[in-house]
Design an enzyme around this catalytic site. Structure first.
Site, PDB file in Angstrom:
ATOM      1  N   MET A  17       0.852  -1.184   0.000  1.00  0.00           N
ATOM      2  CA  MET A  17       0.000   0.000   0.000  1.00  0.00           C
ATOM      3  C   MET A  17       0.887   1.233   0.000  1.00  0.00           C
ATOM      4  O   MET A  17       1.686   1.427   0.921  1.00  0.00           O
ATOM      5  CB  MET A  17      -0.927   0.007   1.223  1.00  0.00           C
ATOM      6  CG  MET A  17      -1.944  -1.118   1.230  1.00  0.00           C
ATOM      7  SD  MET A  17      -2.949  -1.129   2.750  1.00  0.00           S
ATOM      8  CE  MET A  17      -1.800  -1.898   3.901  1.00  0.00           C
ATOM      9  N   CYS A 100      -2.455  -1.841  -9.022  1.00  0.00           N
ATOM     10  CA  CYS A 100      -2.795  -0.511  -8.538  1.00  0.00           C
ATOM     11  C   CYS A 100      -3.747   0.196  -9.498  1.00  0.00           C
ATOM     12  O   CYS A 100      -3.448   0.327 -10.686  1.00  0.00           O
ATOM     13  CB  CYS A 100      -1.536   0.326  -8.358  1.00  0.00           C
ATOM     14  SG  CYS A 100      -1.864   1.981  -7.716  1.00  0.00           S
ATOM     15  N   GLY A 224      -4.921  -5.736   3.317  1.00  0.00           N
ATOM     16  CA  GLY A 224      -4.457  -4.366   3.184  1.00  0.00           C
ATOM     17  C   GLY A 224      -5.148  -3.440   4.148  1.00  0.00           C
ATOM     18  O   GLY A 224      -4.703  -3.206   5.271  1.00  0.00           O
ATOM     19  N   ARG A 225      -6.286  -2.899   3.717  1.00  0.00           N
ATOM     20  CA  ARG A 225      -6.971  -1.860   4.492  1.00  0.00           C
ATOM     21  C   ARG A 225      -7.265  -2.268   5.935  1.00  0.00           C
ATOM     22  O   ARG A 225      -7.173  -1.452   6.850  1.00  0.00           O
ATOM     23  CB  ARG A 225      -8.277  -1.473   3.786  1.00  0.00           C
ATOM     24  CG  ARG A 225      -8.088  -0.660   2.524  1.00  0.00           C
ATOM     25  CD  ARG A 225      -9.392  -0.507   1.762  1.00  0.00           C
ATOM     26  NE  ARG A 225      -9.819  -1.762   1.150  1.00  0.00           N
ATOM     27  CZ  ARG A 225     -10.976  -1.930   0.530  1.00  0.00           C
ATOM     28  NH1 ARG A 225     -11.851  -0.936   0.485  1.00  0.00           N
ATOM     29  NH2 ARG A 225     -11.288  -3.085  -0.018  1.00  0.00           N
TER      30      ARG A 225
END
Length: 341
Positions: A17, A100, A224-225
């Protein structure tokens, strides 16, 4: 889960990220249970290799192996050169960014924009694999848009090129981070290839992790988040996959210690000015959903030194601890709000 000569301690991987997975964050996630962490993407543009941002991204001092560096670009020769340079600087695995969706990346035909050009994809994969003697992995999406889902062809190109593992975010570039991840697509790709497949997208709890592994048949999962401000999610998932039981949420005193340790690493890594500013988003993520967090954040954003910032964080968590509060997510939610890959 193996990637080349590296056997991971589990099936949990930190997603790359931009602006998040710097060395302090990667090392913290590994300490708290992640089996592997992928760096922020490093451009293949030679003109940018000596900028402070790129030099920070290429810093792997003291990092637990395997050291994974993601590179981004659209020119096969430049990508090969970037791979060689990063291996010289300590990369043990090279990851190619084809996932991405950010405009600034796609506008230069890199990231997920590459999925529109399968011939170019093949040339990039061949060039990078031939350029280095370490494993090369690929992170991609299901397609450019919903009418052009070509991940199956991309996956076969990757396998033919000698890619060691494929990470698949279950959305198209057009979808960005909206809607639900396409676990059926990930499962179909897993059935079609023999190299390890890593499932990515919407994994935000131990239960969801087990569901995705069972639904897709993936060899590993990438998060990720959900790890933003919650790096202990990896130990929670690892424990749940091993035992079927949930760990209790971390106590306020532990969250305080984890965050303060993270801040110290950020300050040391970036220095006074940048360290204070980079830390702000992490503090916001750690405190999101906690009692009186919004007022605390608004005051914290005004602080201009690492000393006052750290003291404010310490005082805020000490106040929570005095009230006997555990980690309790309220209406704001439990995770961060951006994921760059």
């Amino acid at each position: 889960m193996r990637i080349g000569p590296y056997t991971l301690k589990n099936r949990l991987i930190v997603a790359p990220m931009a602006g998040v997975t710097d060395r302090p964050f990667r090392m913290l996630c590994k300490k708290l249970g992640a089996g592997m962490a992928v760096s922020e993407m490093i451009t293949s543009n030679k003109a940018l290799w000596t900028t402070p941002k790129t030099l920070h991204r290429a810093n792997h001092d003291g990092e637990v192996e395997p050291v994974v560096v993601q590179i981004a670009g659209a020119d096969p020769a430049q990508m090969a050169a970037a791979a060689r340079l990063n291996v010289e600087h300590g990369a043990q695995i090279i990851d190619i960014n084809m996932g991405c969706p950010a405009k600034k990346v796609c506008n230069v035909a890199a990231g997920s924009a590459l999925m529109q050009h399968e011939d170019l994809v093949g040339r990039i994969l061949d060039a990078v694999v031939a350029a280095v003697d370490v494993p090369v992995t690929l992170k991609t999406r299901t397609g450019w848009n919903r009418d052009n889902k070509n991940v199956m062809r991309i996956a076969r190109l990757a396998e033919d090129a000698g890619i060691a593992a494929l990470a698949l975010h279950g959305r198209t570039r057009e979808d960005m981070y909206k809607g639900e991840a396409e676990y059926d697509t990930i499962a179909a790709v897993k059935q079609a290839i023999s190299i390890p497949l890593i499932a990515n997208g919407d994994i935000d709890s131990p239960q969801k992790a087990r569901f995705v592994l069972e639904k897709t048949g993936a060899d590993a999962i990438m998060i990720g988040r959900a790890a933003q401000g919650r790096p202990w999610i990896f130990r929670e998932i690892d424990h749940y996959l091993d035992t079927g039981t949930m760990l209790p949420p971390p106590r306020v005193c532990e969250i305080r210690d984890v965050l303060l340790g993270h801040l110290d690493e950020l300050y040391g890594f970036y220095g006074e000015y940048s360290g204070c500013r980079v830390a702000r988003k992490h503090i916001a993520w750690y405190t999101k959903g906690l009692a009186d967090a919004n007022a605390f954040r608004q005051a914290m954003y005004q602080l201009e030194s690492t000393e006052t910032q750290r003291a404010a964080v310490s005082a805020y968590f000490d106040g929570l601890a005095e009230r006997g509060e555990h980690l309790s997510y309220l209406d704001e939610g439990a995770a961060g709000d951006v994921d760059n890959d």
